[in-house]
Enzyme design. Structure first.
Site, mmCIF file in Angstrom:
data_model
loop_
_atom_site.group_PDB
_atom_site.id
_atom_site.type_symbol
_atom_site.label_atom_id
_atom_site.label_comp_id
_atom_site.label_asym_id
_atom_site.label_seq_id
_atom_site.Cartn_x
_atom_site.Cartn_y
_atom_site.Cartn_z
ATOM 1 N N GLN A 1 -10.006 -4.130 -3.553
ATOM 2 C CA GLN A 1 -11.330 -3.722 -3.067
ATOM 3 C C GLN A 1 -12.395 -3.989 -4.125
ATOM 4 O O GLN A 1 -13.474 -4.508 -3.816
ATOM 5 C CB GLN A 1 -11.315 -2.236 -2.695
ATOM 6 N N ASP B 1 -17.220 7.200 -1.815
ATOM 7 C CA ASP B 1 -16.018 7.054 -0.983
ATOM 8 C C ASP B 1 -15.779 8.401 -0.306
ATOM 9 O O ASP B 1 -16.442 9.399 -0.637
ATOM 10 C CB ASP B 1 -14.832 6.653 -1.889
ATOM 11 N N ARG C 1 -13.299 -8.990 1.445
ATOM 12 C CA ARG C 1 -11.901 -8.705 1.132
ATOM 13 C C ARG C 1 -11.072 -9.955 1.420
ATOM 14 O O ARG C 1 -10.211 -10.348 0.637
ATOM 15 C CB ARG C 1 -11.378 -7.527 1.975
ATOM 16 N N ARG D 1 0.887 -1.180 0.000
ATOM 17 C CA ARG D 1 0.000 0.000 0.000
ATOM 18 C C ARG D 1 0.912 1.213 0.000
ATOM 19 O O ARG D 1 1.695 1.405 0.931
ATOM 20 C CB ARG D 1 -0.906 -0.009 1.230
ATOM 21 N N HIS E 1 -7.275 0.711 -6.504
ATOM 22 C CA HIS E 1 -7.507 -0.162 -5.340
ATOM 23 C C HIS E 1 -8.129 -1.473 -5.839
ATOM 24 O O HIS E 1 -9.288 -1.778 -5.554
ATOM 25 C CB HIS E 1 -8.426 0.553 -4.345
ATOM 26 N N CYS F 1 -16.208 1.372 0.410
ATOM 27 C CA CYS F 1 -15.059 0.534 0.766
ATOM 28 C C CYS F 1 -14.687 0.674 2.242
ATOM 29 O O CYS F 1 -14.019 -0.189 2.786
ATOM 30 C CB CYS F 1 -13.867 0.856 -0.128
HETATM 31 N N1 NVA Z 1 -10.020 6.356 -1.459
HETATM 32 C C1 NVA Z 1 -9.644 6.026 -0.101
HETATM 33 C C2 NVA Z 1 -9.840 4.563 0.140
HETATM 34 C C3 NVA Z 1 -9.441 4.079 1.495
HETATM 35 C C4 NVA Z 1 -9.600 2.602 1.647
HETATM 36 C C5 NVA Z 1 -8.195 6.433 0.123
HETATM 37 O O1 NVA Z 1 -7.378 6.244 -0.781
HETATM 38 O O2 NVA Z 1 -7.895 6.954 1.202
HETATM 39 N N1 CP Z 2 -11.173 -0.424 2.370
HETATM 40 C C1 CP Z 2 -9.909 -0.432 2.804
HETATM 41 O O1 CP Z 2 -8.958 -0.643 2.044
HETATM 42 O O2 CP Z 2 -9.784 -0.238 4.140
HETATM 43 P P1 CP Z 2 -8.456 -0.003 4.966
HETATM 44 O O3 CP Z 2 -7.933 1.364 4.616
HETATM 45 O O4 CP Z 2 -8.873 -0.101 6.407
HETATM 46 O O5 CP Z 2 -7.447 -1.059 4.610
#
Ligand code: NVA
Ligand code: CP
Length: 304
Positions: A134, A220, A288, A104, A131, A260
């Site tokens: 997800q 989101d 997930r 990540r 992502h 998500c």
């Molecule tokens: N779009 C959000 C998703 C978090 C799971 C982010 O990137 O922070």
């Molecule tokens: N949806 C998702 O990726 O959640 P986290 O940021 O908690 O991993």
């Protein structure tokens, strides 16, 4: 032999996704029946986090343990990754001591550079651009609840972020429509998404119109991780892009709501929607783990 990675949704074919959805079903059913399924016995997953996470860490770590392997957590704060060791050098070293790597991070280019120097498969656990894990789980959840997604319409209300970009890739691979409505200046990046002449996407100025007849409505957070400096401007710009009961009413009668998570009730979604009967957000989160177990197994063993 070339190593397969899952860096973007479009890295896999439709046939591969069909296999993964079927396999996730088998793996989930076994989990629910308390049946042991240790297809990755003795394998090691390394998870690298440059951004916060609850679901991604937990679902990969628990999933790998259930498959008989182990998972190691690294973050930028207390590894050499945060002290300027080149991504390429990190990839060479980490991939000699593991069977699989999940990352990540910020720019997609970071994960691509890592994968180019990795001896083992690399999975995108979220970047600024995508992502894919997800969306893998979300589509598995849709299939579980409503059957095939082919020919259906997904409404995306809000920021055209990593989630939206991945929905657009999935629509092309799996042949469904995405209706996107974002505030001016926050819409899909035309270069990244090849918006012009794309028969799988339609842009709407009005979020209500994007939701009309949709089989799945999703949104989101207004401010994704890494964009916190823009928070104040975003709070103003996104005020009318909140999924509410009216939007769910104009969608198909059996539409589901997805997010998500983490969610901000009262910002991108009202409590009545996210906590209401059409919301499938907890299934999405649980799935997930099941979907990613199928993904990890596929990357290491192929079809079994
Ligand atoms: N779009 C959000 C998703 C978090 C799971 C982010 O990137 O922070
Ligand atoms: N949806 C998702 O990726 O959640 P986290 O940021 O908690 O991993």
């Amino acid at each position: 032999m070339t190593v397969r990675h899952f860096l973007q949704f479009k890295d896999f074919s439709r046939a591969e996704f069909e296999y993964l959805f079927a396999r996730a079903r088998v793996i989930k059913d076994k989990f629910k029946a308390y049946e042991t399924h240790q297809s990755l016995f003795d394998r090691t997953l390394v998870m690298i986090f440059e951004k916060a996470s609850t679901r991604t860490r937990l679902s990969f770590e628990a999933g790998m343990q259930q498959l008989g392997g182990s998972a190691i957590y690294l973050n930028t704060r207390d590894s050499q990754l945060g002290r300027g060791e080149p991504v390429e050098d990190s990839a060479e070293v980490i991939s000699r001591m593991s069977d699989l790597v999940m990352i990540r991070t910020f720019e997609q280019s970071i994960i691509e550079r890592f994968a180019a120097h990795s001896r083992v498969p690399v999975i995108n656990g979220l970047t600024n651009e995508y992502h894919p894990c997800q969306i893998l789980a979300d589509i598995f959840t849709f299939i579980e609840r409503r059957g095939a997604i082919e020919g259906k319409t997904v409404a995306w209300v809000g920021d055209a972020n990593n989630m939206c970009n991945t929905w657009l890739q999935a629509a092309e691979t799996l042949d469904f429509m995405v209706h996107v409505s974002s505030p001016p200046g926050y819409g899909p990046n035309p270069e990244l998404n090849k918006i012009t002449d794309n028969p799988h996407v339609r842009l709407f100025a009005d979020p209500m119109e994007a939701c009309r007849g949709a089989h799945l409505v999703s949104t989101d957070v207004w401010t994704s991780m890494g964009y916190e400096a823009e928070n104040e401007a975003r709070m103003k710009a996104f005020a009318d892009w909140r999924v509410d009961g009216e939007m769910m009413k104009i969608a198909a009668a059996d539409a589901v709501f997805m997010h998500c998570l983490p969610a901000h009730r009262g910002e991108e979604v009202t409590p009545e929607v996210i906590d209401g009967p059409q919301s499938v957000v907890w299934d999405e989160a649980e799935n997930r783990m099941h979907a990613q177990k199928a993904l990890m197994e596929y990357l290491l063993l192929g079809r079994v």
